[in-house]
Design an enzyme around this catalytic site. Structure first.
Site, PDB file in Angstrom:
ATOM      1  N   ARG A 102      73.230  34.078  66.675  1.00 55.29           N
ATOM      2  CA  ARG A 102      73.272  32.885  67.544  1.00 55.29           C
ATOM      3  C   ARG A 102      74.643  32.255  67.381  1.00 55.29           C
ATOM      4  NH1 ARG A 102      69.057  27.901  68.373  1.00 55.29           N
ATOM      5  NH2 ARG A 102      68.109  29.553  69.607  1.00 55.29           N
ATOM      6  N   HIS A 129      70.394  32.973  77.001  1.00 63.78           N
ATOM      7  CA  HIS A 129      69.362  32.843  75.954  1.00 63.78           C
ATOM      8  C   HIS A 129      68.208  33.794  76.309  1.00 63.78           C
ATOM      9  CE1 HIS A 129      67.081  31.420  72.710  1.00 63.78           C
ATOM     10  NE2 HIS A 129      66.765  30.205  73.091  1.00 63.78           N
ATOM     11  N   GLN A 132      64.417  33.674  74.790  1.00 60.09           N
ATOM     12  CA  GLN A 132      63.511  32.639  75.291  1.00 60.09           C
ATOM     13  C   GLN A 132      62.794  33.105  76.551  1.00 60.09           C
ATOM     14  OE1 GLN A 132      62.931  29.503  73.789  1.00 60.09           O
ATOM     15  NE2 GLN A 132      61.205  29.478  75.223  1.00 60.09           N
ATOM     16  N   ASP A 217      65.673  21.928  80.886  1.00 58.31           N
ATOM     17  CA  ASP A 217      66.240  22.036  79.538  1.00 58.31           C
ATOM     18  C   ASP A 217      67.054  20.760  79.309  1.00 58.31           C
ATOM     19  OD1 ASP A 217      67.130  23.023  77.095  1.00 58.31           O
ATOM     20  OD2 ASP A 217      68.512  24.487  77.948  1.00 58.31           O
ATOM     21  N   CYS A 257      62.297  25.157  76.941  1.00 58.44           N
ATOM     22  CA  CYS A 257      62.479  26.017  75.759  1.00 58.44           C
ATOM     23  C   CYS A 257      62.365  25.245  74.449  1.00 58.44           C
ATOM     24  CB  CYS A 257      63.818  26.741  75.845  1.00 58.44           C
ATOM     25  SG  CYS A 257      65.259  25.654  75.812  1.00 58.44           S
ATOM     26  N   ARG A 285      57.429  33.144  71.279  1.00 58.58           N
ATOM     27  CA  ARG A 285      58.695  33.666  70.744  1.00 58.58           C
ATOM     28  C   ARG A 285      58.392  34.713  69.680  1.00 58.58           C
ATOM     29  NH1 ARG A 285      63.385  30.664  71.190  1.00 58.58           N
ATOM     30  NH2 ARG A 285      64.288  32.556  70.291  1.00 58.58           N
TER      31      ARG A 285
HETATM   32  N1  NVA Z   1      70.449  24.980  76.317  1.00 56.00           N
HETATM   33  C1  NVA Z   1      70.046  24.677  74.960  1.00 56.00           C
HETATM   34  C2  NVA Z   1      68.942  25.602  74.523  1.00 56.00           C
HETATM   35  C3  NVA Z   1      68.434  25.346  73.128  1.00 56.00           C
HETATM   36  C4  NVA Z   1      67.388  26.323  72.690  1.00 56.00           C
HETATM   37  C5  NVA Z   1      71.244  24.809  74.043  1.00 56.00           C
HETATM   38  O1  NVA Z   1      72.025  25.751  74.200  1.00 56.00           O
HETATM   39  O2  NVA Z   1      71.410  23.966  73.165  1.00 56.00           O
HETATM   40  N1   CP Z   2      64.104  27.400  72.071  1.00 55.59           N
HETATM   41  C1   CP Z   2      64.856  27.692  70.989  1.00 55.59           C
HETATM   42  O1   CP Z   2      65.639  28.639  70.978  1.00 55.59           O
HETATM   43  O2   CP Z   2      64.628  26.894  69.910  1.00 55.59           O
HETATM   44  P1   CP Z   2      65.480  26.822  68.571  1.00 55.59           P
HETATM   45  O3   CP Z   2      66.828  26.265  68.912  1.00 55.59           O
HETATM   46  O4   CP Z   2      64.685  25.922  67.685  1.00 55.59           O
HETATM   47  O5   CP Z   2      65.611  28.215  67.993  1.00 55.59           O
END
Ligand code: NVA
Ligand code: CP
Length: 299
Positions: A102, A129, A132, A217, A257, A285
């Site tokens: 990540r 992502h 998800q 989101d 998400c 997930r």
């Molecule tokens: N769009 C959000 C998703 C978090 C799971 C981010 O990138 O922070």
């Molecule tokens: N939705 C998601 O990816 O959650 P986290 O950031 O908690 O992993």
């Protein structure tokens, strides 16, 4: 032999995506503690951003499959001190059986995969992502059946989640209406790749009309915290509230998400209401990624 990576949903075919969803549902409904297809295998999980769901689901999935996972943060590894991606990928992949990453820049994951001798999984970048979407689509199939030819509405930022929804629309052949403020539209090339299935709206209510699934989101993603105030202004007409849900089909589902900001991108009434399947998608997930781990790392 080159390992199989999962950097984008488009690393799967539509048929593989459907098979993976069915496998995830099967793994969820018939859990057999003796089924350990990844016995002795190790997944390295590199997190350059925070996570609750992604970390716990991958770590639990590996444990349930008889393997284990190592949590690596940039604070404790040489990657965080600037060790080249190539060297990190070659070294880490020489010792483990899979890597989940990540990070911010999408190019970091693609470069990592290029030099890795084991499968690399994208656990979120600024661009995509995909993990998800495995869970979101599993959740839709469980509640409503196949999503082919249904209408999904994305309201809010044209971000990593929105891009992965476009990829999912291509693979599973659903219509995707997107309502985003002018300066926060999704990447135009990715929109183009979705063809006529993708329609852009500048009004959230119109985008939600006759929809089967409404998704949103956060307005400011990880790494955009300092833009929070300016985004609150830009996105004020892009909140998913009950009027939006009332414009969708009566049996429409709501997904997010998570983590969510109640009172910003979605009202508490909607996210905690009867159409919301957020906790089901979060749990999935685990199941969806077990199906993914089996596909990439299983015998
Ligand atoms: N769009 C959000 C998703 C978090 C799971 C981010 O990138 O922070
Ligand atoms: N939705 C998601 O990816 O959650 P986290 O950031 O908690 O992993």
């Amino acid at each position: 032999m080159n390992p199989r990576h999962f950097i984008s949903l488009l690393d799967l075919s539509g048929a593989e995506f459907r098979t993976l969803i069915q496998r995830a549902i099967e793994l969820k409904n018939n859990r057999d503690p003796d089924f350990q297809p990844l016995k002795g295998q190790v997944l390295a999980m590199i997190f350059e951003k925070s996570s609750t769901r992604t970390r716990i689901s991958f770590e639990t999935g590996m444990a349930q499959f008889g393997g284990s996972a190592i949590f690596l943060s940039p604070r404790d590894t040489q990657l965080g001190r600037g060790e080249p991606i190539k060297d990190s990928a070659k070294v880490i992949s020489s010792m483990v059986d899979g890597i989940m990453l990540r990070t911010h820049d999408h190019a970091t994951v693609t470069e990592f995969a290029e030099h890795s001798s084991v499968p690399v999984i994208n656990g979120l970048t600024d661009l995509l992502h995909p993990c998800q979407l495995l869970a979101d689509m599993q959740t839709y199939f469980e509640h409503r059946g196949d999503i082919k030819d249904k209408t999904v509405t994305w309201i809010g930022d044209g971000n990593n989640m929105c891009h992965s929804y476009i990829n999912a629309a291509v693979l599973l052949d659903f219509k995707l209406n997107i309502a985003s403020p002018d300066n926060y539209l999704p990447d135009s090339e990715i929109v183009k790749s979705g063809g006529e299935r993708i329609q852009i709206f500048n009004n959230a209510l119109d985008a939600a009309k006759d929809s089967d699934l409404v998704v949103t989101d956060v307005w400011a993603s990880m790494g955009q915290e300092e833009e929070q105030k300016q985004r609150e202004i830009a996105f004020k007409d892009y909140q998913v509230n009950q009027s939006i849900m009332d414009n969708a089909h009566a049996d429409a589902l709501f997904m997010h998400c998570l983590p969510a900001h109640r009172g910003e991108e979605v009202t508490a009434e909607v996210i905690d209401g009867s159409q919301s399947v957020i906790y089901s998608a979060a749990e999935n997930r685990l199941h969806a990624q077990k199906a993914l781990l089996e596909l990439l790392m299983g015998a």
